[in-house]
Design a protein around this motif. Structure first.
Motif, mmCIF file in Angstrom:
data_model
loop_
_atom_site.group_PDB
_atom_site.id
_atom_site.type_symbol
_atom_site.label_atom_id
_atom_site.label_comp_id
_atom_site.label_asym_id
_atom_site.label_seq_id
_atom_site.Cartn_x
_atom_site.Cartn_y
_atom_site.Cartn_z
ATOM 1 N N GLU A 194 -4.578 29.034 -55.029
ATOM 2 C CA GLU A 194 -3.330 29.207 -54.738
ATOM 3 C C GLU A 194 -3.168 26.967 -54.868
ATOM 4 O O GLU A 194 -2.582 26.774 -55.599
ATOM 5 N N ARG A 195 -4.213 26.725 -53.991
ATOM 6 C CA ARG A 195 -4.144 25.205 -54.496
ATOM 7 C C ARG A 195 -3.893 24.833 -56.343
ATOM 8 O O ARG A 195 -3.319 23.313 -56.259
ATOM 9 N N ARG A 196 -5.148 24.752 -55.980
ATOM 10 C CA ARG A 196 -4.803 24.338 -57.919
ATOM 11 C C ARG A 196 -4.351 24.541 -58.718
ATOM 12 O O ARG A 196 -3.235 24.070 -58.765
ATOM 13 N N GLN A 255 1.457 17.100 -53.295
ATOM 14 C CA GLN A 255 0.589 18.535 -52.501
ATOM 15 C C GLN A 255 -0.550 18.020 -51.941
ATOM 16 O O GLN A 255 -1.142 18.286 -51.162
ATOM 17 N N MET A 275 -2.498 15.332 -50.438
ATOM 18 C CA MET A 275 -3.533 15.717 -51.291
ATOM 19 C C MET A 275 -4.042 13.816 -50.997
ATOM 20 O O MET A 275 -3.279 13.115 -50.670
#
Length: 208
Positions: A12-14, A42, A44
């Motif tokens: 899901e994060r990808r 995101q 990150m």
């Protein structure tokens, strides 16, 4: 040559990262796209990003591979030869209808299409472009084999015409997406198909 991805990002994060990257690349172009903006959006850190992707070009390649694969699956992309079985333009219409629906459901598909027209796209995109061009050429040959596509022009020129129509109408659609209703999007897909049919159909043929 891009470095290989070094870690496995949760699915899901990808997907969220690649969708955001697709939009950034499509709107800013490859060179001006901000890796920092994508990463920050995101939540990150740079060190986290580089754990999963070795470079900006690696991220771009993942966008094309992942979202492109999802689009092909959503379309149920047929072998071009199948388009010659029965109503060629009817089969093409069904394909464009599925594309319009998929693009409405997932904005990343629309952003992906725009990447193929970027003047500064990395050379790693060439292989994907070549596969798409080969599919279009085979589709045109299938249309020629049943008299649905004219033979007055070379296939390579017909392919350029197809790409020009798709790009012009897709670019307009993206610009005006927020103001278009579902019915208007369907009509636009029909207009896109009719424009291609008029350009490619044999001389003297009439609309179905």
């Amino acid at each position: 040559m891009t470095r290989r991805e070094t870690g496995v990002l949760p699915p899901e994060r990808r997907r969220a990262l690649l969708e955001a990257a697709a939009v950034e690349f499509a709107e800013a172009g490859y060179e001006r796209a901000s890796l920092n903006r994508i990463i920050r959006g995101q939540g990150m850190s740079k060190s986290s990003f580089y754990h999963y992707f070795g470079s900006k070009e690696a991220l771009f390649g993942a966008v094309v591979a992942d979202i492109g694969g999802d689009l092909a699956a959503a379309l149920g992309l047929p072998d071009p030869a199948e388009l010659a079985e029965g109503d060629f333009w009817g089969r093409v219409r069904a394909l464009t209808d599925r594309l319009a629906q998929a693009s409405q459901e997932r904005p990343g598909f629309t952003a992906l299409a725009r990447l193929f027209y970027l003047p500064d796209a990395p050379a790693s995109l060439d292989a994907s472009r070549s596969r798409i061009d080969a599919w279009i050429d085979r589709a045109l040959e299938a249309g020629r084999s049943v008299g649905a596509v004219g033979e007055e022009l070379p296939v390579s020129l017909q392919r350029q015409l197809v790409r020009a129509v798709l790009w012009a109408m897709d670019e307009w659609s993206v610009t005006n997406m927020d103001h278009l209703t579902e019915d208007e999007l369907i009509l636009l897909a029909d207009a896109q198909l009719e424009a291609m049919r008029r350009l490619l159909a044999p001389e003297g043929s009439s609309s179905p």
